[in-house]
Scaffold this motif. Structure first.
Motif, mmCIF file in Angstrom:
data_model
loop_
_atom_site.group_PDB
_atom_site.id
_atom_site.type_symbol
_atom_site.label_atom_id
_atom_site.label_comp_id
_atom_site.label_asym_id
_atom_site.label_seq_id
_atom_site.Cartn_x
_atom_site.Cartn_y
_atom_site.Cartn_z
ATOM 1 N N ILE A 71 86.524 88.528 12.902
ATOM 2 C CA ILE A 71 86.024 89.874 12.628
ATOM 3 C C ILE A 71 84.965 89.816 11.539
ATOM 4 O O ILE A 71 85.168 89.200 10.494
ATOM 5 N N ALA A 72 83.823 90.458 11.801
ATOM 6 C CA ALA A 72 82.786 90.584 10.778
ATOM 7 C C ALA A 72 82.552 92.065 10.504
ATOM 8 O O ALA A 72 82.096 92.803 11.379
ATOM 9 N N ASP A 73 82.908 92.492 9.303
ATOM 10 C CA ASP A 73 82.746 93.900 8.903
ATOM 11 C C ASP A 73 82.665 93.927 7.384
ATOM 12 O O ASP A 73 83.488 93.320 6.707
ATOM 13 N N ASP A 74 81.660 94.616 6.859
ATOM 14 C CA ASP A 74 81.469 94.601 5.410
ATOM 15 C C ASP A 74 82.462 95.494 4.669
ATOM 16 O O ASP A 74 82.526 95.462 3.444
ATOM 17 N N HIS A 75 83.246 96.278 5.383
ATOM 18 C CA HIS A 75 84.302 97.074 4.755
ATOM 19 C C HIS A 75 85.617 96.304 4.889
ATOM 20 O O HIS A 75 86.207 96.236 5.970
ATOM 21 N N ARG A 76 86.055 95.731 3.791
ATOM 22 C CA ARG A 76 87.223 94.850 3.826
ATOM 23 C C ARG A 76 88.472 95.553 4.350
ATOM 24 O O ARG A 76 89.255 94.974 5.109
ATOM 25 N N LEU A 77 88.645 96.807 3.949
ATOM 26 C CA LEU A 77 89.827 97.543 4.379
ATOM 27 C C LEU A 77 89.843 97.710 5.894
ATOM 28 O O LEU A 77 90.892 97.565 6.539
ATOM 29 N N ILE A 78 88.679 98.001 6.468
ATOM 30 C CA ILE A 78 88.591 98.152 7.920
ATOM 31 C C ILE A 78 88.882 96.824 8.609
ATOM 32 O O ILE A 78 89.625 96.763 9.593
ATOM 33 N N ALA A 79 88.291 95.745 8.081
ATOM 34 C CA ALA A 79 88.514 94.425 8.674
ATOM 35 C C ALA A 79 89.997 94.053 8.637
ATOM 36 O O ALA A 79 90.550 93.540 9.623
ATOM 37 N N GLU A 80 90.641 94.305 7.502
ATOM 38 C CA GLU A 80 92.057 93.962 7.377
ATOM 39 C C GLU A 80 92.926 94.853 8.261
ATOM 40 O O GLU A 80 93.927 94.382 8.833
ATOM 41 N N SER A 81 92.548 96.111 8.399
ATOM 42 C CA SER A 81 93.291 97.021 9.274
ATOM 43 C C SER A 81 93.163 96.587 10.733
ATOM 44 O O SER A 81 94.141 96.591 11.495
ATOM 45 N N LEU A 82 91.949 96.207 11.125
ATOM 46 C CA LEU A 82 91.735 95.696 12.475
ATOM 47 C C LEU A 82 92.573 94.453 12.720
ATOM 48 O O LEU A 82 93.178 94.281 13.786
ATOM 49 N N SER A 83 92.588 93.586 11.726
ATOM 50 C CA SER A 83 93.362 92.352 11.838
ATOM 51 C C SER A 83 94.836 92.669 12.077
ATOM 52 O O SER A 83 95.486 92.056 12.941
ATOM 53 N N TYR A 84 95.352 93.618 11.342
ATOM 54 C CA TYR A 84 96.758 94.012 11.492
ATOM 55 C C TYR A 84 97.016 94.560 12.890
ATOM 56 O O TYR A 84 98.012 94.199 13.539
ATOM 57 N N LEU A 85 96.121 95.427 13.378
ATOM 58 C CA LEU A 85 96.298 96.024 14.703
ATOM 59 C C LEU A 85 96.222 94.978 15.806
ATOM 60 O O LEU A 85 96.968 95.023 16.792
ATOM 61 N N ILE A 86 95.299 94.024 15.649
ATOM 62 C CA ILE A 86 95.138 92.981 16.672
ATOM 63 C C ILE A 86 96.314 92.018 16.669
ATOM 64 O O ILE A 86 96.823 91.615 17.724
ATOM 65 N N ASN A 87 96.770 91.640 15.483
ATOM 66 C CA ASN A 87 97.892 90.705 15.387
ATOM 67 C C ASN A 87 99.192 91.312 15.908
ATOM 68 O O ASN A 87 100.154 90.581 16.184
ATOM 69 N N ASP A 88 99.201 92.616 16.056
ATOM 70 C CA ASP A 88 100.373 93.285 16.616
ATOM 71 C C ASP A 88 100.484 93.042 18.119
ATOM 72 O O ASP A 88 101.518 93.316 18.729
ATOM 73 N N SER A 89 99.409 92.513 18.711
ATOM 74 C CA SER A 89 99.399 92.194 20.135
ATOM 75 C C SER A 89 100.001 90.814 20.373
ATOM 76 O O SER A 89 99.768 89.890 19.591
ATOM 77 N N PRO A 90 100.754 90.637 21.444
ATOM 78 C CA PRO A 90 101.307 89.308 21.756
ATOM 79 C C PRO A 90 100.252 88.351 22.302
ATOM 80 O O PRO A 90 100.517 87.167 22.468
ATOM 81 N N GLU A 91 99.042 88.876 22.527
ATOM 82 C CA GLU A 91 98.011 88.092 23.209
ATOM 83 C C GLU A 91 96.954 87.527 22.279
ATOM 84 O O GLU A 91 96.311 86.522 22.592
ATOM 85 N N PHE A 92 96.755 88.162 21.111
ATOM 86 C CA PHE A 92 95.645 87.781 20.248
ATOM 87 C C PHE A 92 96.079 87.548 18.807
ATOM 88 O O PHE A 92 97.054 88.134 18.332
ATOM 89 N N ASN A 93 95.297 86.722 18.114
ATOM 90 C CA ASN A 93 95.582 86.401 16.720
ATOM 91 C C ASN A 93 94.271 86.273 15.954
ATOM 92 O O ASN A 93 93.371 85.532 16.368
ATOM 93 N N VAL A 94 94.144 87.000 14.858
ATOM 94 C CA VAL A 94 92.929 86.940 14.036
ATOM 95 C C VAL A 94 92.991 85.712 13.134
ATOM 96 O O VAL A 94 93.956 85.510 12.394
ATOM 97 N N ILE A 95 91.944 84.890 13.192
ATOM 98 C CA ILE A 95 91.913 83.665 12.394
ATOM 99 C C ILE A 95 90.807 83.665 11.345
ATOM 100 O O ILE A 95 90.751 82.773 10.500
ATOM 101 N N LEU A 96 89.928 84.680 11.383
ATOM 102 C CA LEU A 96 88.794 84.662 10.460
ATOM 103 C C LEU A 96 88.300 86.076 10.180
ATOM 104 O O LEU A 96 88.117 86.869 11.103
ATOM 105 N N LEU A 97 88.080 86.387 8.889
ATOM 106 C CA LEU A 97 87.457 87.634 8.456
ATOM 107 C C LEU A 97 86.216 87.295 7.660
ATOM 108 O O LEU A 97 86.236 86.390 6.818
#
Length: 222
Positions: free
Chosen positions: A13-39
């Motif tokens: 994920i590339a986003d200059d708003h850290r809170l948004i990036a971290e929130s996206l990461s949390y939402l994506i990691n909640d999926s059994p299919e995907f895992n965030v490895i880089l912000l």
């Protein structure tokens, strides 16, 4: 009996708003299919991290408005340097120009930041499995036409040289007034070209026209 494959597809994920990036990461990691490895806070930092990474992500989510290196520039660089990475644009921008820019830069989909978690997961899944995801916001019913196997050059679709010229200009950042000046035509004539092409190709917007042209190979996607 072999255990099911639990390997997750990876996301950056590339986003200059850290809170948004971290929130996206949390939402994506909640999926059994995907895992965030880089912000990353911008495109430059993302590219630097990709260069150093031993394992590239399957999908990169890019914001458009980032400092140092924006989403459009980042998408173009990734397509050249890491062509196997699929790209998804996620932005607050809901204007035609932003959508066209990101798709032409190589993004496989475009979501607004007010989308639901379900739509986010669906977009990631379809980009990975189908190769693209365009929401109703982007294309409406057009998406079902663009991504059919048949090309736009099938019998019955015949464009003049001037219509093709108009389409190439429409796929740029030029306004309709600028297109009229470039083609040495009146704005009313340009309006006529636009409406005739909308009818001929069964599209409803400039975004739809450009997506159709990219699919048909009339203009480059990057």
């Amino acid at each position: 009996m072999q255990p099911p494959n639990t390997t997750k597809h990876t996301v950056a994920i590339a986003d200059d708003h850290r809170l948004i990036a971290e929130s996206l990461s949390y939402l994506i990691n909640d999926s059994p299919e995907f895992n965030v490895i880089l912000l990353a806070n911008n495109g430059k930092l993302l590219l630097e991290a990709l260069e150093k990474s031993e394992a590239l992500p399957d999908i990169c989510i890019l914001d458009i408005n980032m400092p140092v290196l924006n989403g459009v520039e980042t998408a173009r660089e990734i397509n050249v340097r890491f062509p196997d990475i699929k790209l998804l644009a996620l932005s607050m921008n809901d204007d035609e120009a932003s959508v066209i820019q990101m798709i032409r830069a190589g993004c496989r989909g475009y979501l607004l930041k007010d989308c639901t978690q379900t739509e986010l997961h669906r977009a990631l899944h379809e980009i990975f499995t189908k190769g693209f995801y365009y929401s109703d916001f982007v294309t409406g019913k057009l998406v079902h036409t663009i991504h059919k196997e048949e090309k736009a050059t099938e019998p019955g679709v015949r464009l003049t040289e001037r219509e093709m010229e108009f389409i190439r200009h429409a796929a740029s950042e030029m306004t309709y007034k600028e297109i009229a000046l470039t083609m040495k035509l009146s704005e009313r004539t340009i309006d006529g070209y636009r409406e005739a092409l909308f009818e001929k190709l069964q599209v409803k917007s400039r975004v739809g026209l450009v997506l159709y042209a990219i699919r048909a190979g009339w203009v480059l996607a990057n």
